[in-house]
Design an enzyme around this catalytic site. Structure first.
Site, short mmCIF file in Angstrom:
data_model
loop_
_atom_site.label_atom_id
_atom_site.label_comp_id
_atom_site.label_asym_id
_atom_site.label_seq_id
_atom_site.Cartn_x
_atom_site.Cartn_y
_atom_site.Cartn_z
CD GLU A 104 20.11 54.40 56.65
OE1 GLU A 104 20.16 55.61 56.92
OE2 GLU A 104 19.82 53.52 57.49
CB CYS A 154 21.98 56.08 64.59
SG CYS A 154 21.65 57.78 64.17
#
Ligand code: 2E6
Ligand code: F3S
Length: 318
Positions: free
Chosen positions: A131, A199
């Site tokens: 990521e 998140c």
């Protein structure tokens, strides 16, 4: 110890998040719609069982785009890819489906926007994680990675009044805030991201473990070793007071010695883990008299993401 003292606390939320569900369904639907082989760049999500199951159905996992035959179909994993990878795919005439989680894409857009405004971007994340490679690749000239406390102590910026921090989506919430405090003590004008980059799924799973762990002598986290969010759950459990915590892919990896003298076992799982693997752990524990299972609920998640556009158009017509 009498059996009546043996119980299991089961964290909720645990397991699949909306981005993982979308990515896994994307590969399943691509296999159904176009037929195998469907190439997938990197592990679609960081879970051994998921990857193995999709492989058996005809997915071919590759590390790099140049391993995909010219003109074939490739799915990009939930962790996201840099613009360079999109370009490589285009150069090889690949058909692409991008299963990047929309919450990772949001961080990519922030990186692009602040690079365009010529900010120095301090990206908090784990070196070598896919990521982070994808996000940093949006603006390699503006992004510096801050992984360790040493990185935060050493990093230099061009203009301390024009610097912002962004982050990987699956970090420890507490550790990230420590890193930010450290950076703010060096750069008092450091700007915060427009919205949380860690998140909802990462923070909800950590909060559930934090709530449950003080009552547990042992916390078992189901997840793979390369899963950042799963590994963080072990750390959070230990920091929150669990006497021991282990990460296992499968129930059979639980060492019965871990259960010696343990009356309360906490169980949870990372965002890339199907719940049948957690049910296997509960069955393993039930066989050892941990029959009383109590769910510890700290949030109810209702979020879902639409499938990638590239796939949706063929689902409609096909
Ligand atoms: C994509 C982005 C974030 O290692 P990490 O926790 O990032 O990844 P997974 O696949 O274990 O979890 C889901 C995910 C996908 N998180
Ligand atoms: Fe996305 Fe967070 Fe899951 S970034 S893939 S919702 S862990």
């Amino acid at each position: 110890m009498s059996d009546t003292t043996k119980r299991v606390l089961l964290a909720k939320p645990r397991g699949y998040c909306a981005g993982v569900d979308r990515a896994v369904v994307t590969v399943e639907k691509a296999l159904e719609t176009y037929g195998p082989p469907v190439y997938v760049r990197k592990e679609i999500v960081h879970n051994k069982h998921v990857v193995e199951t999709l492989r058996e159905r005809g997915a071919i996992f590759v590390d790099q785009t140049d391993e995909v035959p010219e003109g074939a179909l490739v799915v990009f994993s939930a962790h996201g890819v840099s613009p360079q990878v999109h370009k490589e795919a285009e150069d090889r005439n690949l058909r692409t489906i991008d299963a990047t989680c929309p919450l990772v894409t949001k961080v990519h857009m922030e990186a692009r926007r602040f690079a365009k405004e010529d900010y120095d971007i301090l990206l908090i994340g784990h070196e070598g994680h896919e990521e982070v490679e994808g996000t940093a690749g949006e603006a390699p000239d503006h992004v510096q990675l801050v992984d360790t406390a040493e990185d935060a102590a050493r990093v230099e910026v061009r203009d301390p009044s024009k610097v912002i921090w962004l982050s990987q989506t699956t970090l420890s919430v507490d550790e990230t805030m420590e890193r930010v405090d450290q950076l703010k003590s060096r750069f008092p004008m450091l700007s915060d991201p427009p919205s949380d980059d860690i998140c909802y799924a990462t923070s909800n799973r950590q909060y559930a473990v934090k709530t449950m762990a003080p009552q547990c002598e042992l916390v078992i986290v189901v997840g793979s070793q390369n899963s950042s969010n799963s590994k963080r759950l072990v750390e959070v459990a230990l920091q929150a007071g669990a006497k021991a915590s282990y990460l296992v892919d499968f129930a059979h990896q639980i060492d019965p010695a871990w259960l010696e003298g343990v009356s309360t076992v906490g169980v949870t799982s990372g965002a890339s883990v199907p719940d049948n693997l957690v049910m296997d752990v509960l069955a393993f524990l039930a066989e050892r008299d941990y029959l009383d299972v109590e769910e510890v609920t700290t949030a109810n998640e209702k979020i879902a993401f639409a499938l990638p556009r590239e796939l949706r158009k063929d689902l409609k017509t096909g």
